[in-house]
Design an enzyme around this catalytic site. Structure first.
Site, mmCIF file in Angstrom:
data_model
loop_
_atom_site.group_PDB
_atom_site.id
_atom_site.type_symbol
_atom_site.label_atom_id
_atom_site.label_comp_id
_atom_site.label_asym_id
_atom_site.label_seq_id
_atom_site.Cartn_x
_atom_site.Cartn_y
_atom_site.Cartn_z
ATOM 1 N N CYS A 67 -29.953 72.166 65.944
ATOM 2 C CA CYS A 67 -30.835 71.087 65.491
ATOM 3 C C CYS A 67 -31.632 70.505 66.653
ATOM 4 O O CYS A 67 -31.056 70.088 67.662
ATOM 5 C CB CYS A 67 -30.016 69.991 64.818
ATOM 6 S SG CYS A 67 -31.006 68.623 64.192
ATOM 7 N N CYS A 103 -24.701 64.372 65.098
ATOM 8 C CA CYS A 103 -23.852 65.570 65.114
ATOM 9 C C CYS A 103 -23.684 66.041 66.556
ATOM 10 O O CYS A 103 -24.342 66.978 66.995
ATOM 11 C CB CYS A 103 -24.455 66.682 64.264
ATOM 12 S SG CYS A 103 -24.675 66.263 62.523
ATOM 13 N N ASP A 158 -5.398 55.697 51.272
ATOM 14 C CA ASP A 158 -6.586 56.148 52.008
ATOM 15 C C ASP A 158 -7.214 54.941 52.703
ATOM 16 O O ASP A 158 -8.276 54.457 52.304
ATOM 17 C CB ASP A 158 -7.572 56.800 51.032
ATOM 18 C CG ASP A 158 -8.791 57.393 51.726
ATOM 19 O OD1 ASP A 158 -8.802 57.459 52.972
ATOM 20 O OD2 ASP A 158 -9.741 57.791 51.024
ATOM 21 N N CYS A 163 -8.577 59.031 58.652
ATOM 22 C CA CYS A 163 -9.830 59.490 59.246
ATOM 23 C C CYS A 163 -9.852 59.297 60.755
ATOM 24 O O CYS A 163 -10.913 59.385 61.379
ATOM 25 C CB CYS A 163 -11.029 58.810 58.597
ATOM 26 S SG CYS A 163 -11.021 57.009 58.713
ATOM 27 N N GLN A 188 -16.472 59.554 49.532
ATOM 28 C CA GLN A 188 -16.368 60.578 50.564
ATOM 29 C C GLN A 188 -17.758 61.117 50.928
ATOM 30 O O GLN A 188 -18.743 60.850 50.240
ATOM 31 C CB GLN A 188 -15.453 61.702 50.098
ATOM 32 C CG GLN A 188 -14.034 61.253 49.820
ATOM 33 C CD GLN A 188 -13.328 60.667 51.036
ATOM 34 O OE1 GLN A 188 -13.657 60.985 52.172
ATOM 35 N NE2 GLN A 188 -12.363 59.785 50.794
ATOM 36 N N TYR A 234 -5.751 51.263 48.704
ATOM 37 C CA TYR A 234 -7.111 51.413 49.246
ATOM 38 C C TYR A 234 -7.854 52.431 48.373
ATOM 39 O O TYR A 234 -8.417 53.413 48.843
ATOM 40 C CB TYR A 234 -7.086 51.876 50.701
ATOM 41 C CG TYR A 234 -6.106 51.107 51.567
ATOM 42 C CD1 TYR A 234 -6.483 49.917 52.180
ATOM 43 C CD2 TYR A 234 -4.805 51.577 51.769
ATOM 44 C CE1 TYR A 234 -5.588 49.210 52.973
ATOM 45 C CE2 TYR A 234 -3.906 50.878 52.551
ATOM 46 C CZ TYR A 234 -4.296 49.702 53.155
ATOM 47 O OH TYR A 234 -3.401 49.004 53.946
ATOM 48 N N CYS A 268 -30.429 62.333 69.121
ATOM 49 C CA CYS A 268 -29.743 61.956 67.880
ATOM 50 C C CYS A 268 -28.233 61.932 68.086
ATOM 51 O O CYS A 268 -27.655 62.872 68.638
ATOM 52 C CB CYS A 268 -30.105 62.935 66.762
ATOM 53 S SG CYS A 268 -29.293 62.561 65.191
ATOM 54 N N CYS A 292 -32.617 67.511 58.679
ATOM 55 C CA CYS A 292 -31.255 67.035 58.937
ATOM 56 C C CYS A 292 -30.301 68.054 58.335
ATOM 57 O O CYS A 292 -30.124 68.116 57.106
ATOM 58 C CB CYS A 292 -31.015 65.653 58.334
ATOM 59 S SG CYS A 292 -29.354 65.004 58.698
ATOM 60 N N GLU A 349 -7.418 47.819 45.265
ATOM 61 C CA GLU A 349 -8.671 47.809 46.043
ATOM 62 C C GLU A 349 -9.155 46.374 46.135
ATOM 63 O O GLU A 349 -9.007 45.592 45.192
ATOM 64 C CB GLU A 349 -9.733 48.689 45.371
ATOM 65 C CG GLU A 349 -11.122 48.622 45.949
ATOM 66 C CD GLU A 349 -11.183 48.993 47.418
ATOM 67 O OE1 GLU A 349 -11.834 48.238 48.170
ATOM 68 O OE2 GLU A 349 -10.577 50.019 47.813
#
Length: 394
Positions: A68, A78, A325, A352, A233, A264, A75, A152, A286
């Site tokens: 990219c 990524c 989560d 995560c 997600q 969550y 940027c 992108c 939640e």
């Protein structure tokens, strides 16, 4: 100051880990383990330093040319494009294993297994900065602003069009969300909605707008309403892979008619899909009001209750399995306390961040839970981010 360094491992934040001639730890952006690089020190502290690789003297076999052009323009979206796909998978597994050994003090943690994906993990949501010219762009790797781009590679084509062709003059930030299933697209700006220019059929909203702003997406046979500000997600391919990994981790822990608690819960991704698949009684917890509203729509027709509460303030009820989560900070003591109070024999944790996973593993061990398995879901390819689905039993 410039140093010749030879990184030996990859750190959780995406930089390579090396040591200078005095033995001090140096985090080297743009370098890979096994390489020999010339690095410019950008931040020097007593115990560690940060540096940027300015010349690769001896390259790793995992190094590839970034595909990219936006990366060269700064940027920050990524930043692992210089790592081969095989190398990314191996390094992410090593980062997770290292965190479990170093933080959770597990001498032999379960070997992480990769989850299969049904297609490219393209993103369908992006929260971007706006350039002075009104273009949406990822924030730069260093500094502030927005990096304009003509493509992108991480975005679904319908999202990419909004990034490249949309104009958002006067806005400071823009949220873009699209649906692969229905083709719905929405734009949410912090200000100056009247100046937005996007393709016909794209719904435009401004913060504080009282009109309903959402799209619909199908995952694992269930349809989900996802409001502009609700967490979902990265895209439906990743969501489906996570559902499959969570269901596999639950295994025989939840029989038809059993009780599943989803902490969550977000818009109800796991509560809805697994609740329907297992014909379970579901309690989804939640705290975010718009997300709670989505979850109630998405769980309609199931034997399910949505509780609007912070997990730490929720009054636990008995359960066979808990799925959790949490945000990047992890469960922490309040979350683990809620998990343990359900009496569930099995916990499936979606994390995560490898460090928060390891910290939660310590707390869950104190509550009597043993780590059984680790699955990696590569939700954000070409970045150092990785999702894990882990099973704990007691």
């Amino acid at each position: 100051m410039r140093l010749v360094l030879e990184p030996a491992a990859m750190a959780a934040g995406g930089a390579a880990l090396a040591r200078d001639p005095d033995g001090r730890v140096v985090f080297v952006e743009g370098a890979l383990p096994g390489e020999r690089v010339l690095a410019e020190v950008t931040d020097s502290r007593k115990d560690y330093a940060r540096a940027v690789a300015v010349e690769i003297l001896e390259a790793s076999p995992d190094r590839v040319a970034p595909p990219c052009a936006a990366l060269a323009a700064g940027c920050g979206g990524c930043t692992w494009q210089h790592v081969s796909a095989t190398g990314q998978r191996r390094l992410k597994a090593e980062i997770v294993t290292d965190a479990l050994r170093r933080i959770a003090k597990l001498a032999e943690p379960p070997a992480p297994e990769p989850a299969p994906l049904a297609g490219p993990a393209l993103r369908t949501t992006a929260r971007l900065a706006v350039s002075p010219g009104g273009r949406a762009g990822h924030r730069p790797h260093a500094g502030t602003g927005a990096v304009e781009t003509e493509a992108c590679l991480a975005a679904h084509p319908r999202l990419e069009e909004l990034i490249v062709a949309g104009r958002y003059p006067g806005a400071g930030e823009v949220l873009l969300r699209v649906s692969v299933t229905t083709g719905e697209r929405l734009v949410l700006v912090d200000r100056a909605a009247e100046r937005v220019r996007v393709p016909e059929g794209v719904a435009v909203f401004q913060e504080g707008d009282r009109r309903p702003a959402f799209v619909h997406e199908d995952v694992a046979g269930r349809r989900f309403r996802v409001s502009a500000g609700s967490f979902f997600q990265a895209g439906p391919v990743v969501a489906a892979a996570l559902v499959e990994a969570v269901d596999a981790a639950i295994a025989d822990g939840l029989r038809q008619g059993g009780v599943l608690v989803d902490l969550y819960a977000g818009v109800g991704l796991f509560a809805s899909t697994i609740g329907a698949l297992r014909a379970a009684t579901v309690v989804a917890v939640e705290s975010d009001p718009p997300t709670v509203a989505d979850a109630r729509v998405n769980l309609a027709g199931l034997d399910a209750k949505v509780v609007a509460s912070e997990v730490g303030r929720w009054r636990p009820r008995p359960a066979d399995v808990v799925v959790a989560d949490p945000s990047r900070s992890g469960l922490g003591r309040p979350g683990v306390g809620a998990v343990a109070a359900t009496g569930a024999a099995r916990v499936v944790l979606v994390s995560c961040d490898p460090a928060s996973l390891a910290r939660d593993a310590v707390l869950l061990a104190e509550a009597g839970y043993r780590l059984v398995s680790v699955v990696l879901v590569d939700a954000f390819p070409d970045t150092f981010h990785v999702e894990t689905v882990t099973r704990f039993d007691r």
